[in-house]
Design a protein around this motif. Structure first.
Motif, PDB file in Angstrom:
ATOM      1  N   LEU A  13      13.284  17.488   8.825  1.00 13.42           N
ATOM      2  CA  LEU A  13      13.374  17.246  10.204  1.00 13.42           C
ATOM      3  C   LEU A  13      14.436  15.927  10.328  1.00 13.42           C
ATOM      4  N   ASP A  14      15.354  15.797  11.357  1.00 17.63           N
ATOM      5  CA  ASP A  14      16.403  14.732  11.397  1.00 17.63           C
ATOM      6  C   ASP A  14      15.913  13.267  11.976  1.00 17.63           C
ATOM      7  N   MET A  15      15.365  12.509  10.847  1.00 21.66           N
ATOM      8  CA  MET A  15      14.959  11.112  11.047  1.00 21.66           C
ATOM      9  C   MET A  15      15.425  10.361  10.132  1.00 21.66           C
ATOM     10  N   GLU A  16      16.631  10.693   9.280  1.00 20.52           N
ATOM     11  CA  GLU A  16      17.327  10.081   8.270  1.00 20.52           C
ATOM     12  C   GLU A  16      17.841   8.605   8.849  1.00 20.52           C
ATOM     13  N   LYS A  17      17.459   7.781   8.003  1.00 19.37           N
ATOM     14  CA  LYS A  17      17.903   6.326   8.708  1.00 19.37           C
ATOM     15  C   LYS A  17      17.167   5.643   9.788  1.00 19.37           C
ATOM     16  N   GLN A  18      16.185   6.279  10.104  1.00 20.02           N
ATOM     17  CA  GLN A  18      15.628   5.840  11.474  1.00 20.02           C
ATOM     18  C   GLN A  18      14.296   4.921  10.744  1.00 20.02           C
ATOM     19  N   LEU A  19      13.906   3.824  11.629  1.00 19.17           N
ATOM     20  CA  LEU A  19      12.843   2.865  11.256  1.00 19.17           C
ATOM     21  C   LEU A  19      11.331   3.489  11.571  1.00 19.17           C
ATOM     22  N   ILE A  20      10.708   3.521  10.578  1.00 17.80           N
ATOM     23  CA  ILE A  20       9.154   3.928  10.558  1.00 17.80           C
ATOM     24  C   ILE A  20       8.352   2.980  10.259  1.00 17.80           C
ATOM     25  N   THR A  21       7.002   2.739  10.849  1.00 18.68           N
ATOM     26  CA  THR A  21       5.996   1.993  10.309  1.00 18.68           C
ATOM     27  C   THR A  21       5.155   2.537   9.427  1.00 18.68           C
ATOM     28  N   VAL A  22       5.110   2.120   8.022  1.00 14.62           N
ATOM     29  CA  VAL A  22       4.100   2.383   7.033  1.00 14.62           C
ATOM     30  C   VAL A  22       2.976   1.155   6.876  1.00 14.62           C
ATOM     31  N   ILE A  33       1.886  -3.973   5.878  1.00 16.43           N
ATOM     32  CA  ILE A  33       2.601  -3.152   7.010  1.00 16.43           C
ATOM     33  C   ILE A  33       3.931  -3.474   6.790  1.00 16.43           C
ATOM     34  N   ARG A  34       4.878  -2.530   6.774  1.00 17.23           N
ATOM     35  CA  ARG A  34       6.292  -2.716   6.853  1.00 17.23           C
ATOM     36  C   ARG A  34       7.026  -1.670   7.855  1.00 17.23           C
ATOM     37  N   ASP A  35       7.984  -1.998   8.098  1.00 13.58           N
ATOM     38  CA  ASP A  35       8.811  -1.078   8.811  1.00 13.58           C
ATOM     39  C   ASP A  35       9.875  -0.750   8.105  1.00 13.58           C
ATOM     40  N   VAL A  36      10.162   0.555   7.737  1.00 14.66           N
ATOM     41  CA  VAL A  36      11.001   0.789   6.603  1.00 14.66           C
ATOM     42  C   VAL A  36      12.079   1.863   6.949  1.00 14.66           C
ATOM     43  N   MET A  37      13.061   2.109   6.210  1.00 18.50           N
ATOM     44  CA  MET A  37      14.109   2.947   6.456  1.00 18.50           C
ATOM     45  C   MET A  37      13.621   4.504   6.015  1.00 18.50           C
ATOM     46  N   CYS A  38      13.335   5.639   6.866  1.00 15.08           N
ATOM     47  CA  CYS A  38      13.218   6.944   6.322  1.00 15.08           C
ATOM     48  C   CYS A  38      14.396   7.411   5.867  1.00 15.08           C
ATOM     49  N   VAL A  39      14.207   7.877   4.548  1.00  9.81           N
ATOM     50  CA  VAL A  39      15.387   8.554   3.811  1.00  9.81           C
ATOM     51  C   VAL A  39      15.433  10.063   4.191  1.00  9.81           C
ATOM     52  N   ASP A  40      14.084  10.840   4.191  1.00 13.32           N
ATOM     53  CA  ASP A  40      14.199  12.166   4.287  1.00 13.32           C
ATOM     54  C   ASP A  40      12.578  12.558   4.785  1.00 13.32           C
ATOM     55  N   VAL A  41      12.574  13.585   5.840  1.00 12.63           N
ATOM     56  CA  VAL A  41      11.302  13.843   6.150  1.00 12.63           C
ATOM     57  C   VAL A  41      11.267  15.307   6.389  1.00 12.63           C
ATOM     58  N   SER A  42      10.075  16.028   6.105  1.00 11.15           N
ATOM     59  CA  SER A  42       9.761  17.349   6.470  1.00 11.15           C
ATOM     60  C   SER A  42       8.260  17.454   6.823  1.00 11.15           C
ATOM     61  N   LYS A  43       8.224  18.618   7.194  1.00  9.86           N
ATOM     62  CA  LYS A  43       6.429  19.133   7.742  1.00  9.86           C
ATOM     63  C   LYS A  43       5.466  18.784   6.652  1.00  9.86           C
ATOM     64  N   GLY A  44       6.179  18.742   5.414  1.00 11.35           N
ATOM     65  CA  GLY A  44       5.258  18.472   4.318  1.00 11.35           C
ATOM     66  C   GLY A  44       4.842  17.165   3.629  1.00 11.35           C
ATOM     67  N   ASP A  57      -1.040   8.133  -5.546  1.00 13.23           N
ATOM     68  CA  ASP A  57      -2.249   8.401  -4.990  1.00 13.23           C
ATOM     69  C   ASP A  57      -2.797   7.307  -4.019  1.00 13.23           C
ATOM     70  N   THR A  58      -1.983   6.312  -3.624  1.00 17.10           N
ATOM     71  CA  THR A  58      -2.212   5.453  -2.615  1.00 17.10           C
ATOM     72  C   THR A  58      -2.193   6.180  -1.171  1.00 17.10           C
ATOM     73  N   GLN A  59      -3.353   5.930  -0.392  1.00 19.37           N
ATOM     74  CA  GLN A  59      -3.298   6.446   1.245  1.00 19.37           C
ATOM     75  C   GLN A  59      -2.259   5.589   1.816  1.00 19.37           C
ATOM     76  N   VAL A  60      -1.422   6.207   2.740  1.00 17.04           N
ATOM     77  CA  VAL A  60      -0.421   5.505   3.582  1.00 17.04           C
ATOM     78  C   VAL A  60      -0.622   6.026   4.782  1.00 17.04           C
ATOM     79  N   LYS A  61      -0.652   5.064   5.804  1.00 15.79           N
ATOM     80  CA  LYS A  61      -0.384   5.666   7.374  1.00 15.79           C
ATOM     81  C   LYS A  61       0.913   5.599   7.637  1.00 15.79           C
ATOM     82  N   VAL A  62       1.508   6.574   8.332  1.00 16.54           N
ATOM     83  CA  VAL A  62       3.078   6.615   8.924  1.00 16.54           C
ATOM     84  C   VAL A  62       2.975   6.701  10.333  1.00 16.54           C
ATOM     85  N   PHE A  64       5.801   7.138  13.378  1.00 15.18           N
ATOM     86  CA  PHE A  64       7.182   7.332  13.800  1.00 15.18           C
ATOM     87  C   PHE A  64       7.391   6.781  15.304  1.00 15.18           C
ATOM     88  N   LYS A  65       8.424   6.166  15.730  1.00 11.46           N
ATOM     89  CA  LYS A  65       8.491   5.496  17.022  1.00 11.46           C
ATOM     90  C   LYS A  65       7.357   4.641  17.294  1.00 11.46           C
TER      91      LYS A  65
END
Length: 97
Positions: A13-22, A33-44, A57-62, A64-65
């Motif tokens: 998916l085209d999310m490269e260089k978009q800010l996301i919250t993790v 809780i951090r706003d980070v730069m998305c490098v690459d994202v896919s359905k997986g 193995d740490t669980q992370v909540k992601v 988008f927008k």
């Protein structure tokens, strides 16, 4: 000719260089809780850069927008954390099914 560099089994998916919250729970039950730069994202899964290590193995909540109240939160887990030469970490996550 197939691109050997791109072996993923799902659509990118085209999310490269978009800010996301993790967000995740770290050592001593500390919540991060951090706003980070998305490098690459896919359905997986997803890859992002961050200033600190996150244990495999740490669980992370992601999210988008995250500025939109109705934006969905996805749950993933850390597959790898690789320290880069500049000191930041590339974190690779796989989305939970």
């Amino acid at each position: 000719m197939e691109n050997v560099e791109d072996r993923r089994g799902s659509l990118r998916l085209d999310m490269e260089k978009q800010l996301i919250t993790v967000s995740w729970q770290g050592e001593n039950n500390r919540q991060y809780i951090r706003d980070v730069m998305c490098v690459d994202v896919s359905k997986g899964g997803i890859k992002f850069s961050i200033e600190r290590d996150i244990e495999v193995d740490t669980q992370v909540k992601v999210q988008f927008k995250s500025n939109l109240i109705e934006s969905k939160i996805y749950v993933a887990r850390v597959l790898r954390s690789i320290k880069q030469a500049h000191g930041w970490y590339d974190i690779g996550l796989i989305f939970n099914k």
